[in-house]
Design a protein around this motif. Structure first.
Motif, PDB file in Angstrom:
ATOM      1  N   VAL A   1      -9.048  44.672 -31.417  1.00 18.02           N
ATOM      2  CA  VAL A   1      -8.807  44.429 -29.998  1.00 18.02           C
ATOM      3  C   VAL A   1      -7.374  44.857 -29.694  1.00 18.02           C
ATOM      4  O   VAL A   1      -6.434  44.296 -30.251  1.00 18.02           O
ATOM      5  N   PRO A   2      -7.166  45.858 -28.864  1.00 21.84           N
ATOM      6  CA  PRO A   2      -5.808  46.319 -28.561  1.00 21.84           C
ATOM      7  C   PRO A   2      -4.965  45.222 -27.932  1.00 21.84           C
ATOM      8  O   PRO A   2      -5.484  44.329 -27.242  1.00 21.84           O
ATOM      9  N   LEU A   3      -3.676  45.291 -28.157  1.00 18.51           N
ATOM     10  CA  LEU A   3      -2.756  44.280 -27.623  1.00 18.51           C
ATOM     11  C   LEU A   3      -2.840  44.185 -26.108  1.00 18.51           C
ATOM     12  O   LEU A   3      -2.768  43.086 -25.544  1.00 18.51           O
ATOM     13  N   ASP A   4      -2.992  45.330 -25.440  1.00 22.14           N
ATOM     14  CA  ASP A   4      -3.001  45.286 -23.976  1.00 22.14           C
ATOM     15  C   ASP A   4      -4.292  44.703 -23.407  1.00 22.14           C
ATOM     16  O   ASP A   4      -4.457  44.612 -22.192  1.00 22.14           O
ATOM     17  N   SER A   5      -5.201  44.276 -24.294  1.00 22.97           N
ATOM     18  CA  SER A   5      -6.399  43.567 -23.821  1.00 22.97           C
ATOM     19  C   SER A   5      -6.090  42.121 -23.461  1.00 22.97           C
ATOM     20  O   SER A   5      -6.918  41.446 -22.854  1.00 22.97           O
ATOM     21  N   TYR A   6      -4.914  41.632 -23.888  1.00 27.45           N
ATOM     22  CA  TYR A   6      -4.566  40.228 -23.645  1.00 27.45           C
ATOM     23  C   TYR A   6      -3.715  40.077 -22.388  1.00 27.45           C
ATOM     24  O   TYR A   6      -2.805  40.875 -22.133  1.00 27.45           O
ATOM     25  N   LYS A   7      -4.019  39.041 -21.648  1.00 27.46           N
ATOM     26  CA  LYS A   7      -3.224  38.688 -20.471  1.00 27.46           C
ATOM     27  C   LYS A   7      -2.438  37.421 -20.787  1.00 27.46           C
ATOM     28  O   LYS A   7      -3.012  36.395 -21.138  1.00 27.46           O
ATOM     29  N   MET A   8      -1.114  37.496 -20.690  1.00 30.83           N
ATOM     30  CA  MET A   8      -0.265  36.336 -20.952  1.00 30.83           C
ATOM     31  C   MET A   8      -0.417  35.337 -19.803  1.00 30.83           C
ATOM     32  O   MET A   8      -0.302  35.698 -18.631  1.00 30.83           O
ATOM     33  N   VAL A   9      -0.645  34.087 -20.164  1.00 28.98           N
ATOM     34  CA  VAL A   9      -0.941  33.064 -19.162  1.00 28.98           C
ATOM     35  C   VAL A   9       0.206  32.089 -18.962  1.00 28.98           C
ATOM     36  O   VAL A   9       0.603  31.793 -17.834  1.00 28.98           O
ATOM     37  N   CYS A  10       0.770  31.590 -20.076  1.00 29.05           N
ATOM     38  CA  CYS A  10       1.753  30.514 -19.958  1.00 29.05           C
ATOM     39  C   CYS A  10       2.571  30.427 -21.246  1.00 29.05           C
ATOM     40  O   CYS A  10       2.045  30.633 -22.336  1.00 29.05           O
ATOM     41  N   VAL A  11       3.864  30.120 -21.114  1.00 24.04           N
ATOM     42  CA  VAL A  11       4.723  29.908 -22.276  1.00 24.04           C
ATOM     43  C   VAL A  11       4.534  28.482 -22.783  1.00 24.04           C
ATOM     44  O   VAL A  11       4.529  27.536 -22.002  1.00 24.04           O
ATOM     45  N   ILE A  12       4.377  28.321 -24.108  1.00 24.26           N
ATOM     46  CA  ILE A  12       4.227  26.970 -24.663  1.00 24.26           C
ATOM     47  C   ILE A  12       5.282  26.662 -25.724  1.00 24.26           C
ATOM     48  O   ILE A  12       5.310  25.564 -26.277  1.00 24.26           O
ATOM     49  N   GLY A  13       6.151  27.633 -26.011  1.00 23.33           N
ATOM     50  CA  GLY A  13       7.210  27.391 -26.988  1.00 23.33           C
ATOM     51  C   GLY A  13       8.246  28.495 -26.943  1.00 23.33           C
ATOM     52  O   GLY A  13       7.957  29.621 -26.528  1.00 23.33           O
ATOM     53  N   LYS A  14       9.465  28.165 -27.357  1.00 23.13           N
ATOM     54  CA  LYS A  14      10.540  29.146 -27.348  1.00 23.13           C
ATOM     55  C   LYS A  14      11.485  28.870 -28.503  1.00 23.13           C
ATOM     56  O   LYS A  14      11.768  27.719 -28.826  1.00 23.13           O
ATOM     57  N   GLY A  15      11.959  29.945 -29.158  1.00 24.05           N
ATOM     58  CA  GLY A  15      12.879  29.800 -30.274  1.00 24.05           C
ATOM     59  C   GLY A  15      13.939  30.875 -30.264  1.00 24.05           C
ATOM     60  O   GLY A  15      14.092  31.607 -29.287  1.00 24.05           O
ATOM     61  N   SER A  16      14.656  30.994 -31.378  1.00 24.24           N
ATOM     62  CA  SER A  16      15.771  31.934 -31.474  1.00 24.24           C
ATOM     63  C   SER A  16      15.320  33.381 -31.378  1.00 24.24           C
ATOM     64  O   SER A  16      16.030  34.232 -30.851  1.00 24.24           O
ATOM     65  N   PHE A  17      14.138  33.680 -31.915  1.00 19.11           N
ATOM     66  CA  PHE A  17      13.713  35.069 -32.020  1.00 19.11           C
ATOM     67  C   PHE A  17      12.698  35.482 -30.961  1.00 19.11           C
ATOM     68  O   PHE A  17      12.374  36.654 -30.854  1.00 19.11           O
ATOM     69  N   GLY A  18      12.192  34.538 -30.199  1.00 21.12           N
ATOM     70  CA  GLY A  18      11.182  34.888 -29.213  1.00 21.12           C
ATOM     71  C   GLY A  18      10.507  33.666 -28.643  1.00 21.12           C
ATOM     72  O   GLY A  18      11.100  32.585 -28.568  1.00 21.12           O
ATOM     73  N   LYS A  19       9.237  33.825 -28.257  1.00 22.41           N
ATOM     74  CA  LYS A  19       8.510  32.705 -27.662  1.00 22.41           C
ATOM     75  C   LYS A  19       7.034  32.770 -28.009  1.00 22.41           C
ATOM     76  O   LYS A  19       6.542  33.767 -28.543  1.00 22.41           O
TER      77      LYS A  19
END
Length: 458
Positions: free
Chosen positions: A113-131
């Motif tokens: 499944v290609p990455l662009d098949s996913y739709k980002m909905v909501c942030v649930i966590g965040k850290g030093s390197f990303g989320k």
């Protein structure tokens, strides 16, 4: 070419991708004369093959087979004699891209499944390197809900961990990212988060994993103060099974803590975040010497920097169980040095909340000498036999046939009620812009992420 194929199966050779600096050829052959051939970078080639699996890209049908060759240069691929090396794969068997210990392999019964098949909905966590974000596949119409509302999703949500390549490289964490991917690829336990895909763009790495809708164990501990004996025993028992599975694979986890124990929609635990894990460790007290982990859960041998092994995970289990029963880990202090001094020298004390069977188990798990620690002689079997777990049917538990004492109350599959508002209010957009210095750093380090892409979606 897109119309040539709707369904394809690919056989990946061990030497599928060469170094990222080199070029590989995707050679397409058919019964018709003049079949096209092209040269691509390995990253483009990997993406193209993935699209082909999804029925979106190039391959040529030969009877009831598809013929594909990877790894040749263009001139060599055009040589008729090389046709004999082409793999004839009968259509109909789902397969997908993977990588294991530097080699490209195949995952059966799954699809890409290609990455662009996913739709980002909501942030649930965040850290030093990303989320970390909730996402759903955009092939389903996703303009239908708010995560807080009680409406039904037509696509099962996943959690996507997004890491900045520039940050990982500058902080010398690139190796740990690959270790995490390998651990998640190897692990197959209902109590360990599953890896559905791993992707790399020009600026970020993406891990597509199970979404655990009930959030971190830490969230519930903070809300409740401490857990009942029944609930603590249940979570600890599932942790035992997760650690037992990892140890059977030669993986020492080294980061067991409430923040890394997630609860799924049904109330079962799943371990996440394998960035500090170590592969190839089978001894209880040796195998690695790095100083890693969270202060409150460090074992004495880790603090002393004399080498450690699998027994550090049983120590951490004792610390987490104590915290679930009492509300705080033993020897807790805001001063990290005081915590470590307590771990090394102070006696283990129990609050009145902790029962005698629990005290006996904790005394065994929090034994300072790793060779004497419960679990160090016969592994998880010793812990399972402890009186504290006498009421647990381990076979039933392993098959999730024991109902969790706590059942999360969720409005829908993307409900974020068990995640902090400070995360869910953040923007979901991934910033792909990098400075010239970061771009140069990324280009110089591409070899660190060779073969990173992975897919295992049924």
């Amino acid at each position: 070419l897109d119309a040539w194929l709707k369904e394809i199966c690919l056989q990946w050779k061990e030497n599928l991708l060469t170094d990222l600096e080199n070029e590989v050829a995707l050679f397409l052959t058919s019964t018709e004369a003049g079949a096209p051939s092209s040269s691509f970078s390995p990253y483009d080639c990997s993406s193209m093959i993935g699209e082909a699996v999804a029925g979106k890209s190039r391959a040529v049908k030969y009877g009831k087979f598809y013929e594909i060759e990877i790894g040749m240069d263009v001139d060599e691929a055009k040589t008729p004699h090389k046709q004999k090396s082409l793999s004839l794969i009968e259509t109909g068997t789902p397969m997908s891209i993977s990588k294991s210990e530097g080699k490209s392999v195949i995952k059966k019964n799954s699809r890409y499944v290609p990455l662009d098949s996913y739709k980002m909905v909501c942030v649930i966590g965040k850290g030093s390197f990303g989320k970390v974000l909730i996402a759903c596949r955009s092939s389903n119409n996703l303009n239908f809900y708010s995560p807080k509302k009680n409406n039904k999703s037509t696509s099962e949500p996943v959690a996507i961990k997004v890491l900045s390549i520039a940050e990982m490289i500058s902080r010398k964490q690139a190796t740990r990212v690959d270790v995490e991917r390998q651990c998640l690829e190897k692990a197959e336990s209902p109590f360990i988060v599953s890896l559905h895909g791993a992707y790399r763009t020009n600026t970020h790495l993406y891990f597509v994993q199970d979404y655990c809708a009930a959030g971190e164990l830490y969230f519930h501990l903070e809300r409740n103060g401490y857990f009942s004996n029944k609930l603590s025993r249940f979570y600890a028992a599932e942790c035992v099974l997760a650690l037992e599975h990892l140890h059977s694979l030669g993986i020492v986890y080294r980061d067991l803590k409430p923040e890394n124990i997630m609860l799924d929609v049904n109330g079962h635990i799943k371990l996440v975040d394998f960035g500090l894990a170590k592969l190839g460790v089978y001894d209880v007290a040796s195998g690695t010497k790095s100083f890693v982990g969270t202060t409150e859960y460090l074992s004495p041998e880790m603090i002393n920097k004399r080498g450690h092994g699998l027994a550090v995970d049983w120590w951490a289990l004792g610390m987490v169980l104590y915290e679930m029963l009492a509300g705080l880990p033993p020897w807790y202090s805001e001063d990290k040095q005081e915590v470590m001094n307590g771990v090394l020298h102070s006696p283990l004390k129990f609050t009145s909340k902790i029962s005698n069977p629990a005290r006996n188990l904790l005394s065994g798990l929090l034994q300072r000498i790793p060779q004497r620690r419960l679990g160090s002689q016969r592994g998880a079997a010793e812990i399972k036999e402890d009186q504290y777990f006498a009421s647990i049917n381990w076979a039933y538990l392993a098959n999730k046939r024991i109902k969790p004492p706590f059942i999360p109350k969720l409005g829908n599959s993307c409900d974020t009620s068990y995640f902090d508002d400070s995360f869910t209010s953040l923007c979901t957009k991934i910033n792909e812009k990098v400075t010239r210095e970061e771009e140069k750093l990324i280009q110089q380090s591409l070899h660190l992420f060779q073969g990173f892409q992975y897919s295992n979606i049924s």
